[in-house]
Design a protein around this motif. Structure first.
Motif, mmCIF file in Angstrom:
data_model
loop_
_atom_site.group_PDB
_atom_site.id
_atom_site.type_symbol
_atom_site.label_atom_id
_atom_site.label_comp_id
_atom_site.label_asym_id
_atom_site.label_seq_id
_atom_site.Cartn_x
_atom_site.Cartn_y
_atom_site.Cartn_z
ATOM 1 N N ARG A 33 0.829 -1.205 0.000
ATOM 2 C CA ARG A 33 0.000 0.000 0.000
ATOM 3 C C ARG A 33 0.868 1.261 0.000
ATOM 4 O O ARG A 33 0.575 2.220 -0.717
ATOM 5 C CB ARG A 33 -0.932 -0.020 1.203
ATOM 6 N N GLN A 34 1.936 1.251 0.778
ATOM 7 C CA GLN A 34 2.815 2.418 0.863
ATOM 8 C C GLN A 34 3.509 2.675 -0.470
ATOM 9 O O GLN A 34 3.630 3.824 -0.907
ATOM 10 C CB GLN A 34 3.843 2.230 1.987
ATOM 11 N N GLU A 35 3.975 1.617 -1.136
ATOM 12 C CA GLU A 35 4.608 1.784 -2.445
ATOM 13 C C GLU A 35 3.609 2.343 -3.460
ATOM 14 O O GLU A 35 3.960 3.218 -4.262
ATOM 15 C CB GLU A 35 5.151 0.450 -2.941
ATOM 16 N N ALA A 36 2.390 1.868 -3.425
ATOM 17 C CA ALA A 36 1.366 2.358 -4.352
ATOM 18 C C ALA A 36 1.058 3.830 -4.088
ATOM 19 O O ALA A 36 0.911 4.623 -5.032
ATOM 20 C CB ALA A 36 0.101 1.513 -4.233
ATOM 21 N N LEU A 37 0.954 4.211 -2.812
ATOM 22 C CA LEU A 37 0.698 5.613 -2.474
ATOM 23 C C LEU A 37 1.860 6.515 -2.905
ATOM 24 O O LEU A 37 1.638 7.598 -3.471
ATOM 25 C CB LEU A 37 0.452 5.755 -0.972
#
Length: 123
Positions: free
Chosen positions: A85-89
């Motif tokens: 999720r953090q990489e996508a954000l």
């Protein structure tokens, strides 16, 4: 002997595809022709006709190839390493920032070119 079997299979596939086309056409025409019937009954008949056409289409050589492709694709999707999720954000914010910067650059370039054209044309 092999070509004879291939021709037989090919002609049988053509018959199956003809039946598929007839089923789909019957579903569309029947839905229009019986417009006074209940919407639920017509929807169920169309879904049943489409399902029957799909089953028949999957029995052809092209249908079997398409089904095998779908199964292989599903296996490949399982192998994909999805971002956290953090990489996508982070990636989303980078794309938004780059888009904003490019929009400002293009807006500025448009304003400058507009002034140049106005100067040249005397407007």
């Amino acid at each position: 002997m092999t070509t004879n079997t291939e021709e037989q299979g090919n002609s049988l596939d053509m018959v199956k595809w003809g039946v598929v086309i007839l089923l789909l056409a019957a579903a569309v025409i029947g839905n229009q022709y019986y417009s006074e019937a209940s919407v639920l009954v017509r929807a169920l008949a169309v879904v049943a006709a489409f399902a029957a056409a799909g089953v028949i289409a999957l029995q052809t050589a092209k249908g079997k190839m398409a089904l095998a492709f779908a199964r292989e694709s599903q296996i490949e999707v399982r192998k994909v390493i999805w971002p956290t999720r953090q990489e996508a954000l982070n990636t989303t914010f980078i794309v938004l920032a780059a888009t904003g910067v490019l929009a400002l650059i293009l807006w500025g370039l448009d304003a400058v070119l507009l002034r140049i054209v106005n100067f040249i044309t005397g407007v």
